[in-house]
Design a protein around this motif. Structure first.
Motif, mmCIF file in Angstrom:
data_model
loop_
_atom_site.group_PDB
_atom_site.id
_atom_site.type_symbol
_atom_site.label_atom_id
_atom_site.label_comp_id
_atom_site.label_asym_id
_atom_site.label_seq_id
_atom_site.Cartn_x
_atom_site.Cartn_y
_atom_site.Cartn_z
ATOM 1 N N MET A 72 9.449 1.029 -5.481
ATOM 2 C CA MET A 72 8.503 2.138 -5.552
ATOM 3 C C MET A 72 7.689 2.217 -4.259
ATOM 4 S SD MET A 72 8.643 3.816 -8.388
ATOM 5 C CE MET A 72 9.291 3.678 -10.060
ATOM 6 N N LYS A 73 7.551 3.421 -3.737
ATOM 7 C CA LYS A 73 6.823 3.627 -2.487
ATOM 8 C C LYS A 73 5.401 4.098 -2.799
ATOM 9 C CE LYS A 73 9.258 5.326 0.732
ATOM 10 N NZ LYS A 73 10.027 6.312 1.523
ATOM 11 N N ILE A 74 4.416 3.425 -2.223
ATOM 12 C CA ILE A 74 3.009 3.748 -2.460
ATOM 13 C C ILE A 74 2.332 4.055 -1.131
ATOM 14 C CG2 ILE A 74 0.786 2.893 -3.302
ATOM 15 C CD1 ILE A 74 2.299 1.126 -5.255
ATOM 16 N N LEU A 75 1.609 5.170 -1.100
ATOM 17 C CA LEU A 75 0.825 5.542 0.083
ATOM 18 C C LEU A 75 -0.633 5.165 -0.169
ATOM 19 C CD1 LEU A 75 0.284 6.933 2.798
ATOM 20 C CD2 LEU A 75 0.229 9.124 1.563
ATOM 21 N N ILE A 76 -1.174 4.313 0.689
ATOM 22 C CA ILE A 76 -2.574 3.886 0.612
ATOM 23 C C ILE A 76 -3.372 4.689 1.626
ATOM 24 C CG2 ILE A 76 -4.171 1.947 0.869
ATOM 25 C CD1 ILE A 76 -1.628 0.126 0.361
ATOM 26 N N VAL A 77 -4.382 5.405 1.158
ATOM 27 C CA VAL A 77 -5.210 6.214 2.056
ATOM 28 C C VAL A 77 -6.636 5.690 1.976
ATOM 29 C CG1 VAL A 77 -5.838 8.539 2.761
ATOM 30 C CG2 VAL A 77 -3.735 8.174 1.450
ATOM 31 N N GLU A 78 -7.024 4.921 2.971
ATOM 32 C CA GLU A 78 -8.323 4.230 2.966
ATOM 33 C C GLU A 78 -8.758 4.022 4.412
ATOM 34 O OE1 GLU A 78 -11.565 2.728 2.661
ATOM 35 O OE2 GLU A 78 -10.745 2.695 0.620
ATOM 36 N N ASP A 79 -9.956 4.507 4.749
ATOM 37 C CA ASP A 79 -10.395 4.429 6.144
ATOM 38 C C ASP A 79 -10.960 3.074 6.524
ATOM 39 O OD1 ASP A 79 -12.605 5.034 4.444
ATOM 40 O OD2 ASP A 79 -13.780 5.617 6.195
ATOM 41 N N GLU A 80 -11.360 2.264 5.563
ATOM 42 C CA GLU A 80 -11.844 0.915 5.875
ATOM 43 C C GLU A 80 -10.639 -0.016 5.969
ATOM 44 O OE1 GLU A 80 -15.296 -0.538 3.788
ATOM 45 O OE2 GLU A 80 -15.711 1.482 3.035
ATOM 46 N N MET A 81 -10.352 -0.469 7.173
ATOM 47 C CA MET A 81 -9.124 -1.216 7.429
ATOM 48 C C MET A 81 -9.035 -2.488 6.605
ATOM 49 S SD MET A 81 -8.623 -0.681 11.559
ATOM 50 C CE MET A 81 -7.001 -1.445 11.510
ATOM 51 N N GLU A 82 -10.161 -3.164 6.419
ATOM 52 C CA GLU A 82 -10.149 -4.409 5.651
ATOM 53 C C GLU A 82 -9.752 -4.157 4.194
ATOM 54 O OE1 GLU A 82 -13.148 -8.100 4.472
ATOM 55 O OE2 GLU A 82 -13.694 -6.707 6.083
ATOM 56 N N ILE A 83 -10.315 -3.104 3.595
ATOM 57 C CA ILE A 83 -9.978 -2.777 2.211
ATOM 58 C C ILE A 83 -8.523 -2.325 2.114
ATOM 59 C CG2 ILE A 83 -10.451 -1.201 0.293
ATOM 60 C CD1 ILE A 83 -13.357 -1.164 1.147
ATOM 61 N N ALA A 84 -8.086 -1.519 3.085
ATOM 62 C CA ALA A 84 -6.696 -1.061 3.088
ATOM 63 C C ALA A 84 -5.733 -2.237 3.162
ATOM 64 C CB ALA A 84 -6.466 -0.110 4.264
ATOM 65 N N LYS A 85 -6.080 -3.229 3.980
ATOM 66 C CA LYS A 85 -5.221 -4.411 4.128
ATOM 67 C C LYS A 85 -5.161 -5.210 2.830
ATOM 68 C CE LYS A 85 -2.597 -7.206 6.433
ATOM 69 N NZ LYS A 85 -1.226 -6.765 6.841
ATOM 70 N N ILE A 86 -6.306 -5.347 2.155
ATOM 71 C CA ILE A 86 -6.336 -6.075 0.879
ATOM 72 C C ILE A 86 -5.449 -5.371 -0.149
ATOM 73 C CG2 ILE A 86 -7.789 -6.689 -1.096
ATOM 74 C CD1 ILE A 86 -10.072 -7.150 0.925
#
Length: 234
Positions: A1-15
């Motif tokens: 399954m492919k998931i797109l993460i859209v989050e401007d805070e890089m640390e949260i996006a990485k988590i």
């Protein structure tokens, strides 16, 4: 399954990315709204985790534009917000989000929400008809096609999202039956639904815009006050 993460805070996006990749999901990351729309069109993810506050284009606008596009895949949208007020949830759901998650959240809850969304499907009990037909509509489940019939023997193809198609199919499977929001949620999304029941109203409203001659006075999908909805076509 492919998931797109859209989050401007890089640390949260990485988590989020690390958490989901541990669960064997294929993840893409966008740090602003415009990049998110570009990746959505090119990659067609099954699910989008969408932060509310984004640079260039906010999450509400991204959600609205995604829902306006007709694509082969109609992605589920899990909206992230740092705000817990009721109004934020209502606005998010009204733009087409399927569920929301308030920051801060635990990785366990995130994975649970993601898996619940990806398990949602149209559920028919017992023997299933593959074609539903009424005087004005024809739905073919095998071909995943929906047609609206006009008075001069012509048929117009309805451009429906997956969820809109499933909703219309459910209504047409039992014309005249009154469906509560809870019953529609169970039929369309399953028992593991986490969101607000009012998401049903959002999708009914979107479907009405595509099939009703007058959305202010619906002919086919009628509201039963205090109960839910029913489909009539005589």
């Amino acid at each position: 399954m492919k998931i797109l993460i859209v989050e401007d805070e890089m640390e949260i996006a990485k988590i989020i990315q690390t958490t989901l990749e541990r669960e064997s999901f294929d993840c893409l990351v966008a740090y602003d709204g415009l990049t998110a729309l570009d990746l959505f069109q090119k990659q067609e993810p099954e699910l989008i985790i969408l932060d509310l506050m984004l640079p260039k284009l906010d999450g509400l606008e991204v959600c609205t534009r995604i829902r306006q596009k007709v694509t082969a895949k109609d992605p589920y949208i899990l909206m992230l917000t740092a705000k817990g007020e009721e109004i934020d949830r209502v606005i998010g759901l009204s733009t087409g989000a399927d569920d929301y998650l308030v920051k801060p959240f635990s990785p366990i809850e995130l994975v649970a929400r993601v898996r619940a969304l990806l398990r949602r499907s149209l559920r028919h009990g017992g023997t299933q008809n593959n074609v539903y037909e009424t005087p004005h509509f024809l739905v073919d489940l095998d071909k995943h096609s929906a047609l609206k019939k006009s008075g001069n023997n012509t048929q117009d193809h309805l451009e429906l999202t997956t969820l809109e198609f499933n909703l219309l199919s459910t209504f047409m499977s039992y014309p005249g039956r009154v469906w509560s929001r809870t019953q529609l949620i169970d039929k369309l999304w399953g028992n593991d639904f986490f969101g607000d029941e009012r998401v049903v109203d959002t999708h009914v409203r979107r479907l009405r815009k595509k099939i009703e001659p007058n959305t202010a006075n619906p002919t086919f999908i009628k509201t039963v006050v205090g109960v839910g909805y029913k489909f009539e076509d005589e």
